[in-house]
Write a protein that holds these residues in place. Structure first.
Motif: not given
Length: 446
Positions: A106-125
């Motif tokens: 299973l591969e997850v592209p780099e552009e679909n990986c989010f880091v930081g205290l606001d990472a959750y918001e970026k993923l949810i969007k």
């Protein structure tokens, strides 16, 4: 924010708080009677795999061991499910998750990986359909609220909050999810475990008579902890050692023992009116939590449950529940006994090739709960477990605060409390917080 001051005023009533009585929760509780179907009893469909349907892309918020495990559980539900994105505060956690996924091709592209205290918001969007919320529990209410605001179905681990303010937030968001038709499943996996479910059905059909007493227990050796490393700020240290700070995990009466407490609430069909308890700290070397709790929950009309949890090495260990009725008693998991101790009923587990019982349910409950979520999304058989889990979480919080303060805490008091644990603002630097160990008798109740 000073945790010490928060503790001293934790039961001050908030004028904006919504009062929910321990009585009158009929809209949440199942009205169980003989002959009702699983659906009528509020039980999940026990499928071996989710049905075919629309493709579902999951985003994982919280890439630790449990989070990665939850993602793999979701991906084990059947065809047409895939991972879409990953988010975590720490980049090493995201990379560790990616490496683990690669073992399953299973591969997850780099552009679909989010880091930081606001990472959750970026993923949810992003374009994910389902969000798995598996960060330290303190953040769950805000993450859940954001997910529902962006029209995502949700799986969230327990606990769903660590304080009454968070509990009320989760309940409010749960109602918004229902209006939007967004499905929500929580990590109370015993409610998706086939042996527990069949035992529950036996009890609701009168196998032990009227329930007159109960006990719940989670006693184990110490859990993991991390000592502070050079270069770590206050926030990084606490987040990496989250299981040892009350503001992040709620103490182990929430983090683990919540499972047993939830079973007692489920089987009795009630939430307790009050709690009196005690606890202490003798062996821990980090954080601000207790090593043990002993709580007496009063469910009214003479029904009490003794609830205990402990995390100390070299002690008598065990995990489970017992409910006693006028005609027998049960371990809630797989056996019902007559009052004289003889077996009245046992759950029939699958057999191995030699015809012997495996003592293991056919589908692991960690996968079964995700099958329930995917099935609900694809078949429009709506499910939303957030409010009932929040109320079991509140039960544990009531017990915790009784032990911390030495006071009797009522359901109404804890539901109305304006207690909120944690800093007012989140940043990865040092934090102006104190972590005194609670001393019973010294905290002010109101």
């Amino acid at each position: 924010m000073k945790n010490k001051e928060s503790r001293r005023s934790f039961l001050k009533k908030s004028t904006a708080a919504t009062a929910v009585s321990a009585i009158g929760l009929s809209s949440i509780l199942s009205s169980c009677s003989s002959g009702k179907t699983n659906a009528e009893l509020g039980l999940p469909p026990l499928l071996d795999r989710a049905p075919n349907g629309k493709k579902l892309k999951a985003g994982l918020v919280g890439c630790g061991h449990r989070g990665t495990g939850a993602l793999l559980n979701f991906l084990s539900t059947g065809p047409g499910v895939e991972v879409g994105a990953l988010a975590d505060v720490f980049p090493d956690k995201v990379e560790a998750c990616r490496d683990r996924l690669k073992k399953y091709k299973l591969e997850v592209p780099e552009e679909n990986c989010f880091v930081g205290l606001d990472a959750y918001e970026k993923l949810i969007k992003s374009d994910v359909d389902v969000v798995l919320l598996v960060t330290p529990p303190h953040f769950r209410p805000q993450h859940f609220k954001t997910a529902v605001e962006h029209n995502k179905h949700v799986f969230m681990e327990k606990p769903v909050a660590v304080d009454p303010v968070g509990i009320r937030s989760v309940i409010a968001t749960s109602k918004k999810a229902k209006v939007k038709g967004l499905n929500v499943v929580t990590g109370t996996q015993r409610r998706h475990q086939r042996d527990y479910i069949e035992t529950y059905k036996q009890v609701t059909n009168g196998a032990i008579g009227e329930i007159v007493g109960a006990k719940a227990f989670w006693n184990q050796e110490h859990v993991w902890f991390r000592r502070r490393q050079e270069g770590w700020t206050d926030m990084e240290y606490m987040l990496r050692n989250w299981n040892n700070f009350c503001w992040l995990c709620g103490d182990h009466i929430l983090d683990t023992h919540i499972h047993n407490i939830d079973i007692i609430n489920w089987f009795t069909g009630k939430y307790p009116k009050s709690a009196v308890g005690y606890g202490g700290r003798h062996r821990r070397v980090t954080g601000d939590q207790y090593d043990f709790f002993s709580i007496d929950f009063d469910y009214g009309n003479g029904l009490f449950s003794h609830s205990m949890s402990r995390q100390i090495d070299n002690c008598a260990n065990g995990t489970g529940e017992v409910i006693v009725g006028t005609k027998g008693y049960t371990n809630c998991k797989n056996t019902i006994y007559n009052l004289d101790g003889t077996v009245k009923w046992k759950y029939d587990y699958p057999k191995d090739k030699d015809g012997k019982s495996t003592n293991v349910v056919k589908i692991p409950p960690y996968i079964q709960e995700h099958i329930h979520l995917v099935t609900a999304i694809r078949t429009n058989q709506y499910v939303n477990e957030a409010e009932r889990t929040a109320l079991s979480n509140l039960t544990a919080i009531m017990g915790r605060e009784s032990a911390y303060t030495g006071k009797k805490i009522t359901w109404e008091e804890i539901m109305k409390s304006d207690m909120r644990l944690g800093p007012k603002e989140y940043h990865m630097g040092n934090v102006d917080m104190e972590f005194p160990i609670p001393v019973p008798g010294s905290a002010i109740k109101s």
